[in-house]
Scaffold this motif. Structure first.
Motif, mmCIF file in Angstrom:
data_model
loop_
_atom_site.group_PDB
_atom_site.id
_atom_site.type_symbol
_atom_site.label_atom_id
_atom_site.label_comp_id
_atom_site.label_asym_id
_atom_site.label_seq_id
_atom_site.Cartn_x
_atom_site.Cartn_y
_atom_site.Cartn_z
ATOM 1 N N ALA A 272 -55.668 51.398 -56.838
ATOM 2 C CA ALA A 272 -56.366 52.671 -57.077
ATOM 3 C C ALA A 272 -56.970 53.211 -55.789
ATOM 4 C CB ALA A 272 -57.449 52.488 -58.137
ATOM 5 N N VAL A 273 -57.580 52.341 -54.985
ATOM 6 C CA VAL A 273 -58.187 52.780 -53.728
ATOM 7 C C VAL A 273 -57.133 53.370 -52.795
ATOM 8 C CG1 VAL A 273 -59.340 51.989 -51.624
ATOM 9 C CG2 VAL A 273 -60.141 51.195 -53.839
ATOM 10 N N LEU A 274 -55.994 52.696 -52.668
ATOM 11 C CA LEU A 274 -54.934 53.205 -51.794
ATOM 12 C C LEU A 274 -54.373 54.521 -52.321
ATOM 13 C CD1 LEU A 274 -53.945 51.837 -49.168
ATOM 14 C CD2 LEU A 274 -55.163 50.265 -50.651
ATOM 15 N N CYS A 275 -54.207 54.647 -53.630
ATOM 16 C CA CYS A 275 -53.720 55.907 -54.216
ATOM 17 C C CYS A 275 -54.690 57.050 -53.943
ATOM 18 C CB CYS A 275 -53.522 55.757 -55.720
ATOM 19 S SG CYS A 275 -52.110 54.732 -56.188
ATOM 20 N N ALA A 276 -55.982 56.781 -54.096
ATOM 21 C CA ALA A 276 -56.987 57.819 -53.882
ATOM 22 C C ALA A 276 -56.957 58.323 -52.447
ATOM 23 C CB ALA A 276 -58.376 57.269 -54.221
ATOM 24 N N ASN A 277 -56.779 57.419 -51.515
ATOM 25 C CA ASN A 277 -56.741 57.830 -50.111
ATOM 26 C C ASN A 277 -55.435 58.527 -49.753
ATOM 27 O OD1 ASN A 277 -59.216 56.801 -48.355
ATOM 28 N ND2 ASN A 277 -58.888 55.343 -50.017
ATOM 29 N N GLU A 278 -54.344 58.145 -50.397
ATOM 30 C CA GLU A 278 -53.106 58.891 -50.219
ATOM 31 C C GLU A 278 -53.289 60.331 -50.702
ATOM 32 O OE1 GLU A 278 -49.248 56.990 -51.164
ATOM 33 O OE2 GLU A 278 -50.444 55.191 -51.566
ATOM 34 N N ALA A 279 -53.994 60.504 -51.819
ATOM 35 C CA ALA A 279 -54.258 61.849 -52.328
ATOM 36 C C ALA A 279 -55.016 62.680 -51.298
ATOM 37 C CB ALA A 279 -55.051 61.770 -53.632
ATOM 38 N N TRP A 280 -55.993 62.078 -50.650
ATOM 39 C CA TRP A 280 -56.773 62.782 -49.627
ATOM 40 C C TRP A 280 -55.878 63.208 -48.454
ATOM 41 C CZ3 TRP A 280 -61.906 60.458 -47.254
ATOM 42 C CH2 TRP A 280 -62.568 61.458 -46.525
ATOM 43 N N ALA A 281 -55.016 62.283 -48.020
ATOM 44 C CA ALA A 281 -54.107 62.607 -46.914
ATOM 45 C C ALA A 281 -53.167 63.746 -47.293
ATOM 46 C CB ALA A 281 -53.314 61.368 -46.518
ATOM 47 N N TYR A 282 -52.637 63.701 -48.509
ATOM 48 C CA TYR A 282 -51.753 64.785 -48.960
ATOM 49 C C TYR A 282 -52.513 66.113 -49.038
ATOM 50 C CZ TYR A 282 -47.767 61.788 -50.155
ATOM 51 O OH TYR A 282 -46.694 60.937 -50.099
ATOM 52 N N GLY A 283 -53.799 66.056 -49.389
ATOM 53 C CA GLY A 283 -54.607 67.274 -49.413
ATOM 54 C C GLY A 283 -54.710 67.884 -48.030
ATOM 55 N N MET A 284 -54.919 67.045 -47.028
ATOM 56 C CA MET A 284 -55.012 67.543 -45.657
ATOM 57 C C MET A 284 -53.682 68.120 -45.177
ATOM 58 S SD MET A 284 -57.435 64.590 -43.943
ATOM 59 C CE MET A 284 -57.482 65.379 -42.332
ATOM 60 N N LEU A 285 -52.573 67.671 -45.786
ATOM 61 C CA LEU A 285 -51.253 68.196 -45.449
ATOM 62 C C LEU A 285 -50.871 69.391 -46.320
ATOM 63 C CD1 LEU A 285 -49.440 64.754 -45.027
ATOM 64 C CD2 LEU A 285 -49.924 66.393 -43.200
ATOM 65 N N ASN A 286 -51.809 69.825 -47.175
ATOM 66 C CA ASN A 286 -51.592 70.969 -48.070
ATOM 67 C C ASN A 286 -50.386 70.751 -48.982
ATOM 68 O OD1 ASN A 286 -52.129 73.451 -49.244
ATOM 69 N ND2 ASN A 286 -50.948 74.613 -47.736
ATOM 70 N N LYS A 287 -50.402 69.598 -49.667
ATOM 71 C CA LYS A 287 -49.345 69.288 -50.629
ATOM 72 C C LYS A 287 -49.990 69.038 -51.991
ATOM 73 C CE LYS A 287 -46.081 67.460 -47.239
ATOM 74 N NZ LYS A 287 -45.188 66.333 -46.849
ATOM 75 N N PRO A 288 -50.358 70.125 -52.688
ATOM 76 C CA PRO A 288 -51.116 69.979 -53.943
ATOM 77 C C PRO A 288 -50.388 69.193 -55.027
ATOM 78 C CG PRO A 288 -50.407 72.259 -53.593
ATOM 79 C CD PRO A 288 -50.156 71.534 -52.325
ATOM 80 N N ASP A 289 -49.058 69.310 -55.100
ATOM 81 C CA ASP A 289 -48.333 68.559 -56.129
ATOM 82 C C ASP A 289 -48.470 67.064 -55.911
ATOM 83 O OD1 ASP A 289 -47.560 70.927 -57.248
ATOM 84 O OD2 ASP A 289 -45.546 70.939 -56.362
ATOM 85 N N GLN A 290 -48.363 66.639 -54.653
ATOM 86 C CA GLN A 290 -48.524 65.225 -54.336
ATOM 87 C C GLN A 290 -49.955 64.767 -54.578
ATOM 88 O OE1 GLN A 290 -46.310 62.974 -53.594
ATOM 89 N NE2 GLN A 290 -44.519 64.297 -53.428
ATOM 90 N N VAL A 291 -50.910 65.645 -54.293
ATOM 91 C CA VAL A 291 -52.319 65.309 -54.560
ATOM 92 C C VAL A 291 -52.515 65.015 -56.034
ATOM 93 C CG1 VAL A 291 -54.677 66.194 -54.617
ATOM 94 C CG2 VAL A 291 -53.262 66.574 -52.593
ATOM 95 N N GLN A 292 -52.027 65.919 -56.883
ATOM 96 C CA GLN A 292 -52.212 65.733 -58.320
ATOM 97 C C GLN A 292 -51.519 64.466 -58.819
ATOM 98 O OE1 GLN A 292 -54.459 67.517 -59.813
ATOM 99 N NE2 GLN A 292 -54.660 68.612 -57.860
ATOM 100 N N LYS A 293 -50.348 64.190 -58.267
ATOM 101 C CA LYS A 293 -49.629 62.980 -58.652
ATOM 102 C C LYS A 293 -50.434 61.735 -58.304
ATOM 103 C CE LYS A 293 -45.356 60.425 -57.623
ATOM 104 N NZ LYS A 293 -44.088 60.438 -56.848
#
Length: 436
Positions: A272-293
């Motif tokens: 869960a921790v690694l997934c949450a941080n991946e979401a943050w990185a995808y947010g910085m890359l402006n990839k909202p679909d990946q963030v939501q996933k």
């Protein structure tokens, strides 16, 4: 003067200044000390704390490298006669690639991203070791690491980094001692955890190269101990370093490597921790679909996690932190689409900020500054100013270089409303705080 600086003999530094006509009052004003403190130092009182030494160096316009505190841009110019800024950036990109190669080699057992190069890894201390160690010796390392980590959480890395490094110097000599296989494995785990803390506190005080070196060693010890969860922990923390320095692509690669180790560990909370941080990185890359996933997967893994069976390092990740990470991912997206994502970031960060106590002041500052920034983005200027002032007040109590950096977006957002005197004042107060 250079000899005095190299020896961190601040008494002699001040005496040299006095001989050249600089008054005690001028020294105090420059270094942020009281005249009584300056007087005591002139009488021979030693200065040992990192943050005080750094403040003295900065206040007097002395490159920190002269005192062995850090290798910064000013030192590069004055001491090493370094090359241009573009070359420095190139060097940093090379270091990032080297660390990623090292991380991949340790995690996967092969240098899948290129040849292994680790010139950034610090040499082991060559000190005499005890003849034999037992579990009690290892438990001493664990107890010291826990106490120092508590200080880091509460007051920031600047309050304890030197103590962590000193403890680490002592602990590493145990590697040469005779021990049972069980004790040696626990020693590897303990050294990995202490190196990880040394890396984190180095990062928190703005020392990127030492941070990278300690994380590299932590990764090696964790792998030797065959502790997949600890491998994931180290990769997660180094990924966070790159997120802080606005390098989401590099951070994402480390998080994905960490995800492999997290899956092997069998700990849902670690995943869960690694997934949450991946979401943050995808947010910085402006990839909202990946963030939501990734947010969805974070929630699923968190829901099935058993905290009682989770490794010690990951137990910090409570429901409160879950909301904070989702808020961080949406804050990153709000940079690109504030109308859509700023209100979500506000709602999530409110949930986490209400629960933070004095034992998590640094994290509380981060959460409040994020909340305030997104209040302003969402059009609630006055609430943003109110929350921002609280963030600044707490931030002044924390010894962390990251606090100033994390307040920067709030300074910019408040500064966009120059016609509002309260917003203008808040922006200016943060600017002054960041320059200290």
């Amino acid at each position: 003067m250079r000899d005095a600086l190299a020896n961190r003999n601040i008494s002699e530094v001040y005496k040299q200044l006095r001989r050249h006509g600089v008054s005690q009052r001028q020294i105090a004003a420059s270094t942020g000390q009281s005249q009584s403190e300056v007087s005591e130092i002139l009488k021979g009182r030693q200065v040992m704390a990192y943050d005080v030494l750094a403040r003295i160096a900065d206040g007097l316009g002395i490159p920190r490298g002269y005192m062995g505190l850090a290798y910064d841009g000013a030192t590069a110019v004055r001491v090493a006669n370094s090359t241009s800024d573009s070359q420095a950036e190139e060097d940093e990109s090379v270091k990032r690639r080297k660390f990623l190669s090292h991380a991949a080699a340790v995690t996967m057992g092969a240098a899948v991203f290129g040849a292994e190069e680790s010139s950034w890894v610090p040499a082991s201390a060559q000190t005499p070791a005890p003849g034999r160690i037992g579990m009690t010796d290892v438990q001493q390392i664990q107890a010291a690491t826990k106490a120092l980590r508590d200080l880091d959480y509460r007051y920031g890395g600047g309050t304890c980094r030197d103590a962590v490094v000193a403890q680490l110097s002592w602990a590493q000599q145990l590697l040469e001692a005779t021990a049972t296989d069980q004790v040696r494995r626990k020693l590897f785990v303990s050294l990995a955890d202490m190196h990880s803390l040394a890396g984190w506190t180095s990062f928190d005080t703005g020392l990127l190269d030492p941070a990278r070196g300690h994380f590299g060693k932590a990764l090696e010890f964790a792998k030797q101990a065959e502790d997949d969860s600890l491998v994931a922990s180290v990769l997660y923390r180094m990924g966070r370093v790159y997120l802080h320095y606005q390098e989401p692509n590099e951070a994402l690669k480390l998080f994905q490597l960490g995800q492999i180790a997290a899956q092997e560990s069998g700990s849902a909370l670690t995943v869960a921790v690694l997934c949450a941080n991946e979401a943050w990185a995808y947010g910085m890359l402006n990839k909202p679909d990946q963030v939501q996933k990734m947010v969805g997967r974070t929630k699923d893994e968190f829901a099935r996690a058993d905290v009682n069976d989770a490794p010690d390092w990951v137990r910090f990740f409570t429901e409160n932190d879950l909301h904070g990470m989702i808020g961080s991912a949406n804050d990153a997206l709000a940079v690109f689409d504030p109308d859509r994502y700023a209100p979500i970031a506000v709602a999530e960060t409110i949930k986490c900020n209400e629960a933070y106590g004095t034992d998590m002041q640094r994290t509380h500052v981060f959460g409040l500054s994020l909340q305030a920034t997104n209040h302003i983005r969402a059009g609630d200027l006055q609430q943003g100013i109110k929350v921002g002032r609280t963030a600044l007040a707490i931030g002044e109590k924390v010894k962390s270089a990251r606090v100033a950096d994390r307040l920067r977006p709030l300074e910019l957002e408040a500064g966009r409303h120059r016609m509002n005197s309260d917003a203008r004042d808040l922006s200016e107060e943060i600017r002054r705080f960041r320059e200290v």
